[in-house]
Design a protein around this motif. Structure first.
Motif, PDB file in Angstrom:
ATOM      1  N   TYR A   1       4.814  82.119   5.919  1.00 23.43           N
ATOM      2  CA  TYR A   1       5.156  83.522   5.744  1.00 23.43           C
ATOM      3  C   TYR A   1       4.940  84.307   7.038  1.00 23.43           C
ATOM      4  N   ILE A   2       3.901  83.957   7.766  1.00 21.09           N
ATOM      5  CA  ILE A   2       3.641  84.620   9.042  1.00 21.09           C
ATOM      6  C   ILE A   2       4.732  84.269  10.051  1.00 21.09           C
ATOM      7  N   LEU A   3       5.206  83.026   9.994  1.00 21.77           N
ATOM      8  CA  LEU A   3       6.231  82.566  10.928  1.00 21.77           C
ATOM      9  C   LEU A   3       7.587  83.220  10.703  1.00 21.77           C
ATOM     10  N   SER A   4       7.745  83.940   9.595  1.00 20.24           N
ATOM     11  CA  SER A   4       8.999  84.651   9.381  1.00 20.24           C
ATOM     12  C   SER A   4       9.186  85.765  10.395  1.00 20.24           C
ATOM     13  N   LEU A   5       8.076  86.210  11.008  1.00 19.53           N
ATOM     14  CA  LEU A   5       8.151  87.297  11.982  1.00 19.53           C
ATOM     15  C   LEU A   5       7.461  86.983  13.307  1.00 19.53           C
ATOM     16  N   HIS A   6       6.422  86.176  13.277  1.00 16.03           N
ATOM     17  CA  HIS A   6       5.700  85.836  14.511  1.00 16.03           C
ATOM     18  C   HIS A   6       6.154  84.475  15.029  1.00 16.03           C
ATOM     19  N   SER A   7       6.063  84.302  16.349  1.00 14.63           N
ATOM     20  CA  SER A   7       6.479  83.043  16.960  1.00 14.63           C
ATOM     21  C   SER A   7       5.490  81.920  16.646  1.00 14.63           C
ATOM     22  N   LYS A   8       5.947  80.700  16.798  1.00 18.89           N
ATOM     23  CA  LYS A   8       5.093  79.541  16.555  1.00 18.89           C
ATOM     24  C   LYS A   8       3.925  79.517  17.531  1.00 18.89           C
ATOM     25  N   ASN A   9       4.172  79.874  18.769  1.00 25.40           N
ATOM     26  CA  ASN A   9       3.093  79.899  19.768  1.00 25.40           C
ATOM     27  C   ASN A   9       2.017  80.904  19.381  1.00 25.40           C
ATOM     28  N   HIS A  10       2.454  82.066  18.902  1.00 24.45           N
ATOM     29  CA  HIS A  10       1.489  83.100  18.526  1.00 24.45           C
ATOM     30  C   HIS A  10       0.655  82.657  17.321  1.00 24.45           C
ATOM     31  N   VAL A  11       1.312  82.093  16.331  1.00 28.33           N
ATOM     32  CA  VAL A  11       0.598  81.635  15.137  1.00 28.33           C
ATOM     33  C   VAL A  11      -0.381  80.524  15.498  1.00 28.33           C
ATOM     34  N   ASN A  12       0.035  79.606  16.338  1.00 29.26           N
ATOM     35  CA  ASN A  12      -0.872  78.525  16.752  1.00 29.26           C
ATOM     36  C   ASN A  12      -2.104  79.079  17.460  1.00 29.26           C
ATOM     37  N   LEU A  13      -1.900  80.093  18.297  1.00 32.51           N
ATOM     38  CA  LEU A  13      -3.025  80.683  19.020  1.00 32.51           C
ATOM     39  C   LEU A  13      -4.000  81.351  18.065  1.00 32.51           C
ATOM     40  N   ILE A  14      -3.493  82.202  17.186  1.00 31.65           N
ATOM     41  CA  ILE A  14      -4.388  82.931  16.281  1.00 31.65           C
ATOM     42  C   ILE A  14      -5.080  81.975  15.316  1.00 31.65           C
ATOM     43  N   ARG A  15      -4.380  80.928  14.873  1.00 28.04           N
ATOM     44  CA  ARG A  15      -4.985  79.978  13.944  1.00 28.04           C
ATOM     45  C   ARG A  15      -6.150  79.231  14.582  1.00 28.04           C
ATOM     46  N   ASN A  16      -6.020  78.902  15.861  1.00 28.43           N
ATOM     47  CA  ASN A  16      -6.985  78.007  16.512  1.00 28.43           C
ATOM     48  C   ASN A  16      -7.991  78.687  17.421  1.00 28.43           C
ATOM     49  N   VAL A  17      -7.798  79.967  17.718  1.00 26.23           N
ATOM     50  CA  VAL A  17      -8.604  80.601  18.761  1.00 26.23           C
ATOM     51  C   VAL A  17     -10.082  80.705  18.393  1.00 26.23           C
ATOM     52  N   SER A  18     -10.395  80.621  17.111  1.00 32.35           N
ATOM     53  CA  SER A  18     -11.799  80.704  16.703  1.00 32.35           C
ATOM     54  C   SER A  18     -12.496  79.355  16.658  1.00 32.35           C
ATOM     55  N   SER A  19     -11.757  78.289  16.915  1.00 32.31           N
ATOM     56  CA  SER A  19     -12.359  76.957  16.877  1.00 32.31           C
ATOM     57  C   SER A  19     -13.254  76.734  18.096  1.00 32.31           C
ATOM     58  N   LYS A  20     -14.124  75.731  17.997  1.00 28.66           N
ATOM     59  CA  LYS A  20     -15.092  75.478  19.067  1.00 28.66           C
ATOM     60  C   LYS A  20     -14.427  75.118  20.392  1.00 28.66           C
ATOM     61  N   GLN A  21     -13.250  74.516  20.321  1.00 32.38           N
ATOM     62  CA  GLN A  21     -12.589  74.116  21.563  1.00 32.38           C
ATOM     63  C   GLN A  21     -12.176  75.315  22.409  1.00 32.38           C
ATOM     64  N   PHE A  22     -12.177  76.515  21.791  1.00 35.42           N
ATOM     65  CA  PHE A  22     -11.812  77.721  22.523  1.00 35.42           C
ATOM     66  C   PHE A  22     -13.040  78.539  22.947  1.00 35.42           C
ATOM     67  N   ASP A  23     -14.237  78.049  22.688  1.00 36.19           N
ATOM     68  CA  ASP A  23     -15.455  78.820  22.949  1.00 36.19           C
ATOM     69  C   ASP A  23     -15.540  79.327  24.382  1.00 36.19           C
ATOM     70  N   LEU A  24     -15.213  78.472  25.340  1.00 35.59           N
ATOM     71  CA  LEU A  24     -15.389  78.827  26.747  1.00 35.59           C
ATOM     72  C   LEU A  24     -14.235  79.661  27.303  1.00 35.59           C
ATOM     73  N   ARG A  25     -13.112  79.702  26.625  1.00 33.49           N
ATOM     74  CA  ARG A  25     -11.976  80.455  27.168  1.00 33.49           C
ATOM     75  C   ARG A  25     -11.496  81.570  26.263  1.00 33.49           C
ATOM     76  N   ARG A  26     -12.230  81.834  25.172  1.00 35.53           N
ATOM     77  CA  ARG A  26     -11.792  82.854  24.210  1.00 35.53           C
ATOM     78  C   ARG A  26     -11.738  84.236  24.847  1.00 35.53           C
ATOM     79  N   ASN A  27     -12.759  84.574  25.623  1.00 37.41           N
ATOM     80  CA  ASN A  27     -12.775  85.896  26.267  1.00 37.41           C
ATOM     81  C   ASN A  27     -11.651  86.041  27.286  1.00 37.41           C
TER      82      ASN A  27
END
Length: 448
Positions: free
Chosen positions: A47-73
């Motif tokens: 439903y989100i992809l009906s308006l937002h790009s795949k790249n944007h959805v992937n970023l928001i979905r994953n940005v809180s994961s531990k792999q993003f800890d050092l680059r989130r800011n």
């Protein structure tokens, strides 16, 4: 949704206390006992992809994961007025999903109306970009869901009313060519100098192709607009067009930062219930409100309570006693009507002079010129003079970065218009909202 906060715990206007204050106010008033209270629900990616790009959805979905800890800011710093932490992804999905859920239930007739008290807000979020505190465009996603995923419900026309003090640039772009969605936004604009600081919110931006005429902007030329100004816009633009459009449902981007006392808005609206009450006569009362901005905890909670009373009993709290709109308000209304009259016959008639002559004294403004070119020249001159005044203060402070340029914007949050006083914010090279140094400029004198 309260898990989304600044990564270092510093204060920020868009913080978890906003929805906590609202909930406490509603509880004390006994509102939960008079309505159905639903748990937040995460949105599905499709439903989100009906308006937002795949790249944007992937970023928001994953940005809180531990792999993003050092680059989130660092990622957050690439966007305009955005912070991210380990709770941001979940909050964004819950906010979007909750608006979808209540919109679906109202469209089905399971609920008469609804208010989604959610955060982060959404109306600035564009297809491929988070900005202005917004990660997903909650209202736009819900409108798209009803139109494209629930065809059996017969929702063919959606009216989106955005009364947040800032222009909903993201929502506008998402339905720019879509005649099924009438996007109406009234906002502080000041010829493109108020956040989001561009011309997207000007009255000439009316949509394109089949969507031409289905995007209506009412851009305030100045701050301090209040109940009389908004009522004039409702009576002479929004309500006549809504009657002609005949929406099947109304979704309100309910930002309360035009309320009196808001630190970012600089306007003077009292509880918004009078605006909501006038919309209840359309779409058989099928109205969904979704929280957007609003950063004064008292005014935002009082405004939500007032709107809930309208949804439950259709009894608005009266507006303020301000008698007439500003002259600039009449000027903007007339410009909007002239621009949109080719699309909406109800806007073709000129407002009578007897009506427009009833006006309040002009508010304090940088420029009252009708010419955008003259306005820009004046603004440049004012900025140049202020830079000179500030120089003696800024130089001794070493490497301080001074942020200025827009009155009460989200990108320069600590500058606001308080009577004739300008507040300037300086930070130690940070894009976060930290009041390191404040000074006031009044009559050419520095007051710290």
């Amino acid at each position: 949704m309260c898990k989304h906060h600044t990564p270092d715990g510093d204060h920020h206007p868009e913080n978890p206390y906003r929805i906590k204050a609202i909930w406490n106010k509603l509880q004390k008033a006994g509102i939960p006992r008079r309505c159905v209270v639903l748990n937040a629900k995460e949105a599905e990616d499709k439903y989100i992809l009906s308006l937002h790009s795949k790249n944007h959805v992937n970023l928001i979905r994953n940005v809180s994961s531990k792999q993003f800890d050092l680059r989130r800011n660092r990622i957050a710093s690439n966007f305009n007025s955005i912070y991210l932490n380990e709770g941001s992804s979940e909050a964004a999905y819950l906010a979007a999903g909750s608006v979808i859920e209540v919109a679906d239930r109202v469209a089905k007739g399971e609920l008469n109306s609804a208010f989604a008290v959610v955060r982060p807000p959404g109306h600035h979020a564009e297809q491929d970009e988070a900005m202005g505190f917004c990660l997903y465009n909650n209202v736009a996603i819900a409108a798209s869901f009803l139109l494209n995923e629930r065809l059996e419900l017969g929702i063919n026309k959606v009216l989106i009313v955005d009364w947040d003090v800032h222009h909903g640039n993201g929502t506008q772009k998402m339905f720019w060519k879509d005649p099924r969605v009438l996007v109406f936004s009234v906002h502080r604009h000041e010829f493109g100098t108020f956040y989001p600081a561009n011309n997207d919110g000007f009255y000439t931006m009316i949509g394109e192709g089949p969507g031409a005429g289905y995007n209506i902007n009412v851009p305030w030329e100045n701050g301090s607009c209040g109940d009389a100004d908004y009522l004039a816009v409702w009576d002479h633009i929004l309500l006549p067009v809504a009657k002609e459009f005949a929406p099947d449902i109304i979704i309100v981007s309910a930002g309360f930062d035009a309320a009196a006392g808001d630190p970012l808005g600089g306007c003077l609206v009292t509880p918004y219930s009078f605006m909501l009450n006038k919309l209840m006569d359309f779409a058989q009362g099928k109205i969904v409100l979704a929280l957007e901005g609003g950063y004064n905890l008292e005014s935002i909670s009082n405004s939500v309570l007032a709107c809930m009373e309208v949804l439950l009993e259709h009894k608005p709290i009266s507006g303020s006693s301000e008698a007439y709109p500003f002259e600039s308000t009449w000027r903007v209304i007339q410009a909007v009507c002239r621009k949109l009259s080719a699309f909406w016959s109800t806007l073709a008639d000129e407002l009578p002079t007897k009506l427009t002559s009833k006006k309040a004294p002009s508010p304090h403004m940088i420029s009252s010129s009708d010419s955008e070119d003259e306005y820009e020249k004046t603004l440049d001159a004012v900025t140049e003079n202020l830079e000179t005044v500030l120089q003696d203060v800024i130089e001794p402070l070493g490497k301080l970065k001074v942020e200025y340029g827009h009155v009460a914007t989200e990108s320069a949050p600590w500058r606001s218009e308080l009577s004739k006083v300008d507040v300037w914010y300086a930070s130690f090279g940070s894009n976060m909202w930290k009041p390191r140094f404040l000074c006031y400029i009044q009559g050419g004198q520095i007051v710290t």
